[in-house]
Design a protein around this motif. Structure first.
Motif, short mmCIF file in Angstrom:
data_model
loop_
_atom_site.label_atom_id
_atom_site.label_comp_id
_atom_site.label_asym_id
_atom_site.label_seq_id
_atom_site.Cartn_x
_atom_site.Cartn_y
_atom_site.Cartn_z
N ARG A 186 -38.26 11.19 -27.59
CA ARG A 186 -36.95 11.06 -27.09
C ARG A 186 -36.20 12.01 -28.42
NH1 ARG A 186 -35.95 4.42 -26.73
NH2 ARG A 186 -37.71 4.19 -25.02
N ARG A 187 -35.25 12.67 -28.12
CA ARG A 187 -34.48 13.68 -29.20
C ARG A 187 -32.99 13.25 -28.66
NH1 ARG A 187 -36.50 13.87 -33.75
NH2 ARG A 187 -35.48 15.34 -33.83
N PRO A 188 -32.14 13.79 -29.34
CA PRO A 188 -30.46 13.86 -29.15
C PRO A 188 -30.17 14.83 -28.26
CG PRO A 188 -31.07 14.21 -31.66
CD PRO A 188 -32.23 13.58 -31.02
N PRO A 189 -29.14 14.51 -27.44
CA PRO A 189 -28.68 15.76 -26.93
C PRO A 189 -28.29 16.86 -28.12
CG PRO A 189 -27.41 14.56 -26.37
CD PRO A 189 -28.46 13.77 -27.25
N LEU A 190 -28.29 18.13 -27.94
CA LEU A 190 -27.45 19.56 -28.58
C LEU A 190 -27.17 20.39 -27.66
CD1 LEU A 190 -29.66 19.87 -31.61
CD2 LEU A 190 -28.00 17.88 -31.63
N GLN A 191 -25.43 20.92 -28.33
CA GLN A 191 -25.55 21.61 -27.16
C GLN A 191 -25.41 22.81 -26.58
OE1 GLN A 191 -21.24 22.14 -27.76
NE2 GLN A 191 -20.58 19.97 -26.96
N SER A 192 -26.35 23.24 -28.00
CA SER A 192 -27.04 24.97 -27.88
C SER A 192 -28.00 23.82 -27.78
CB SER A 192 -26.93 24.99 -29.28
OG SER A 192 -27.58 24.18 -30.25
N GLN A 193 -29.44 23.28 -27.70
CA GLN A 193 -30.58 23.39 -27.29
C GLN A 193 -31.10 23.26 -25.96
OE1 GLN A 193 -31.94 19.23 -27.66
NE2 GLN A 193 -34.04 19.88 -28.41
N LYS A 194 -32.17 24.40 -25.28
CA LYS A 194 -32.21 24.30 -24.18
C LYS A 194 -33.45 23.51 -23.83
CE LYS A 194 -33.81 27.82 -20.76
NZ LYS A 194 -34.58 28.79 -20.52
N ILE A 195 -33.39 22.95 -22.77
CA ILE A 195 -34.39 21.48 -22.45
C ILE A 195 -35.53 22.51 -21.64
CG2 ILE A 195 -34.31 19.94 -20.87
CD1 ILE A 195 -32.34 19.08 -21.00
N PRO A 196 -36.49 22.02 -22.28
CA PRO A 196 -37.87 23.35 -21.93
C PRO A 196 -38.15 22.95 -20.41
CG PRO A 196 -38.14 21.90 -23.66
CD PRO A 196 -36.91 21.49 -23.42
N SER A 197 -38.74 23.73 -19.80
CA SER A 197 -39.21 23.01 -18.45
C SER A 197 -41.19 22.95 -18.76
CB SER A 197 -39.40 24.56 -17.65
OG SER A 197 -40.43 25.82 -18.36
N ALA A 198 -41.43 21.71 -17.82
CA ALA A 198 -42.53 21.19 -17.59
C ALA A 198 -43.62 22.71 -17.60
CB ALA A 198 -42.56 20.18 -16.68
N GLY A 199 -44.58 21.93 -18.34
CA GLY A 199 -45.85 22.70 -18.76
C GLY A 199 -46.07 24.40 -19.73
N THR A 200 -45.02 22.88 -20.64
CA THR A 200 -44.98 24.67 -21.46
C THR A 200 -46.12 23.44 -22.86
OG1 THR A 200 -42.24 25.05 -21.24
CG2 THR A 200 -42.66 24.74 -23.61
N LEU A 201 -46.40 24.72 -23.42
CA LEU A 201 -47.10 24.00 -24.79
C LEU A 201 -45.97 23.61 -25.68
CD1 LEU A 201 -50.18 23.44 -25.68
CD2 LEU A 201 -49.59 25.59 -26.89
N VAL A 202 -46.99 22.44 -26.42
CA VAL A 202 -45.38 21.38 -27.06
C VAL A 202 -46.65 20.42 -28.17
CG1 VAL A 202 -45.58 19.43 -25.97
CG2 VAL A 202 -44.19 19.82 -27.93
N GLN A 203 -46.31 20.72 -29.34
CA GLN A 203 -46.69 20.45 -30.92
C GLN A 203 -46.31 19.40 -31.36
OE1 GLN A 203 -47.96 23.50 -33.21
NE2 GLN A 203 -49.39 24.08 -32.70
N LEU A 204 -47.10 18.15 -31.64
CA LEU A 204 -46.20 17.10 -32.70
C LEU A 204 -46.42 16.15 -33.75
CD1 LEU A 204 -47.11 14.40 -28.77
CD2 LEU A 204 -45.00 16.60 -29.23
N ALA A 205 -45.01 15.85 -34.85
CA ALA A 205 -44.79 15.85 -35.68
C ALA A 205 -44.48 15.12 -35.83
CB ALA A 205 -45.72 17.62 -36.83
N TRP A 206 -44.46 14.04 -37.30
CA TRP A 206 -43.54 13.60 -37.09
C TRP A 206 -44.07 12.83 -38.91
CZ3 TRP A 206 -47.05 11.86 -34.01
CH2 TRP A 206 -48.31 11.19 -34.44
#
Length: 525
Positions: free
Chosen positions: A490-510
């Motif tokens: 879950r990420r906070p919504p940002l006006q400048s952030q474009k929601i990526p579409s399904a099928g996009t490659l993503v890397q995760l970190a914490w």
């Protein structure tokens, strides 16, 4: 050891002098104003009176030492006139230091001569109080912290708070493990679990309406384990205890007082106070069938509070209310709890309701108490993977521990990634483990924003974005890894952030501090 001599001052009170000097000048609030010449006069009175005290002390010491005057008093008399130009705060500190010195000296003389001073009643140390910029008098009680070696009596340490409710080893059924609970005065303890019926049984056992199979219950250090419900000092508010349908709201609230043989006028007066406190004005003549769910809850709450219980028990109070009524009742419970200093135990079935209480939360899995702590500790330092999953709604990832250093474990996940997490106490190198990380702690990196890690031994978790939903206050995403594991973030919504579409490659970190690793043996049942 002979008693320390005390010199009792009987001269002119400086507070009276200050009042007489400033009678002709008052500020807009009616308080005396201190003029420069008035303060100087106050110092003169103080020095004159104190000089007389010192002369008496010196004469007494001189008689004891047969003509010899102690150097401590000579130093004091030489420095005394300089105090006229000192500030009030500085003079007070200097005054107490000097008095401590010759008080200790008088005690030494008493020990040496093995005699007391019948002519002296010495008050040490004398503190000069400051009020609204002027001297208000002399007092025999010091406002300074006691020093090592001083004769001032130290303030006793505060006594530890006594819990209003102390439950040890309570068992509601044969198969249930014992439960230990503690409720401090004017606080709220919330019971949260996956089986609301089990939590209701715990409240019924505490109130005395259900026989228990072991343990002790103490209210204000009084054992009420075998007491009748009416003698325990607890009242329960539950949908299973409805109002009397043939009585109006006022009579329902006053019923328990009337059953305790209180006269009608006093019972109605007490009921009226509860009606006003809980916002039931104007509907006191209505019957339960004419009330809304929110009004019914307020009426049941008023019926419980009118008897002034030591502990208030609430059985899932917000479950049957709509969202707007839930917010209003939550605010009401907080306001009433603070106004009446209530000690409350409530059971809830929704995590949001548990967080609204603001106090400690006892997390149950079935009838087993897993952990009792505040919300921050339950989120950041859960005691087990069950607590992390049940309360924190975390992602649980299977992996194997590669190494552990400084309480941080380096773990190779089954979903093909190497991560770090805080190691629990039972975790060992080479052991299979469960990594618990909350959805809001995970950072995604899409496409060209990858982490840029080429080392095969340090590669991050990666997958394909399968879902992205804007839910108002956050964006919920789901990522599917190569072997089929799904991770929610879950990420906070940002006006400048474009929601990526399904099928996009993503890397995760914490960060390592935002995840906890537990042995797989203590995993989720």
């Amino acid at each position: 050891m002979p008693p320390v001599p005390r010199l009792e001052r009987t001269g002119l009170l400086l507070g009276e002098t200050a009042g007489k000097e400033t009678d002709n000048g008052r500020n807009q609030n009616g308080c005396n104003r201190t003029r420069p010449h008035t303060r100087r006069n106050i110092f003169n009175f103080m020095i004159r009176d104190f000089a007389g005290i010192c002369n008496g002390v010196i004469r007494t010491v001189s008689r004891i030492e047969q003509g010899g005057v102690d150097p401590v008093f000579q130093q004091f008399l030489q420095l005394l006139p300089q105090t006229v130009n000192l500030s009030l705060r500085g003079f007070r500190g200097y005054f107490n230091v000097i008095l401590d010195a010759f008080t200790a000296h008088l005690q030494t003389l008493s020990c040496i001569s093995d005699r007391s001073f019948p002519g002296l009643n010495f008050v040490s140390p004398i503190t000069i109080h400051s009020h609204r910029g002027c001297m208000s008098g002399l007092s025999g009680i010091s406002r300074m912290a006691p020093k090592k070696g001083s004769l001032r009596s130290s303030r006793p340490a505060p006594l530890p708070a006594v819990p209003v409710l102390d439950v040890v080893g309570l068992r509601t059924t044969i198969a249930s493990p014992p439960i230990d609970l503690r409720l401090m005065p004017a606080s709220t303890l919330t019971l949260f679990g996956d089986r609301p019926h089990t939590l209701s049984l715990v409240l019924d056992a505490l109130a005395g309406f259900l026989p228990h199979l072991g343990g002790t219950i103490r209210i204000n250090e009084r054992d009420v384990t075998s007491s009748a419900p009416s003698e325990r000092g607890m009242r329960i508010v539950s949908p299973r205890d409805p109002l009397f349908p043939h009585l109006d709201l006022r009579d329902n609230i006053a019923f328990s007082l009337r059953a305790a043989f209180m006269n009608r006028a006093e019972a109605y007066a007490a009921a009226g106070r509860m009606i006003a406190l809980l916002g039931l004005d104007g509907i006191s003549s209505l019957r339960p069938a004419q009330l809304s769910p929110e009004q019914l809850f307020r009426a049941r709450l008023a019926r419980a509070l009118v008897t002034s219980p030591d502990v208030l028990l609430l059985d899932d109070p917000l479950h049957q209310l709509d969202p707007q009524a839930t917010r209003r009742v939550s605010v009401l419970l907080g306001t009433v709890s603070r106004a009446l200093n209530l000690s409350v135990i409530q059971s809830v079935s929704r995590r949001e309701d548990a967080l609204r209480s603001g106090g400690k939360i006892a997390v149950f899995q079935g009838s087993t108490l897993l952990q009792c702590a505040d919300a921050a500790q339950l989120y950041d330092r859960p005691a087990s993977a069950q607590v992390a999953t049940l309360f924190g709604e975390t992602n649980t990832l299977v992996g194997q521990v590669l190494d552990i250093g400084d309480d941080v474990a380096r773990i190779h996940l089954a979903c093909e990634g190497v991560v770090e997490a805080i190691a629990s106490e039972q975790l060992e190198v080479g052991q299979e483990c469960l990594v618990c990380v909350r959805p809001d702690r995970i950072s995604p990196f899409f496409g060209s924003q990858g982490l840029g890690v080429d080392d095969e031994d340090e590669r991050p978790v990666q997958g394909i974005l399968t879902e992205s939903l804007h839910l108002g206050d956050h964006i919920r995403m789901r990522v599917r890894c190569a072997e089929g594991t799904e991770i929610e973030l879950r990420r906070p919504p940002l006006q400048s952030q474009k929601i990526p579409s399904a099928g996009t490659l993503v890397q995760l970190a914490w960060p390592a501090a935002h995840a906890t690793a537990f042995p797989a043996a203590s995993g989720i049942d």
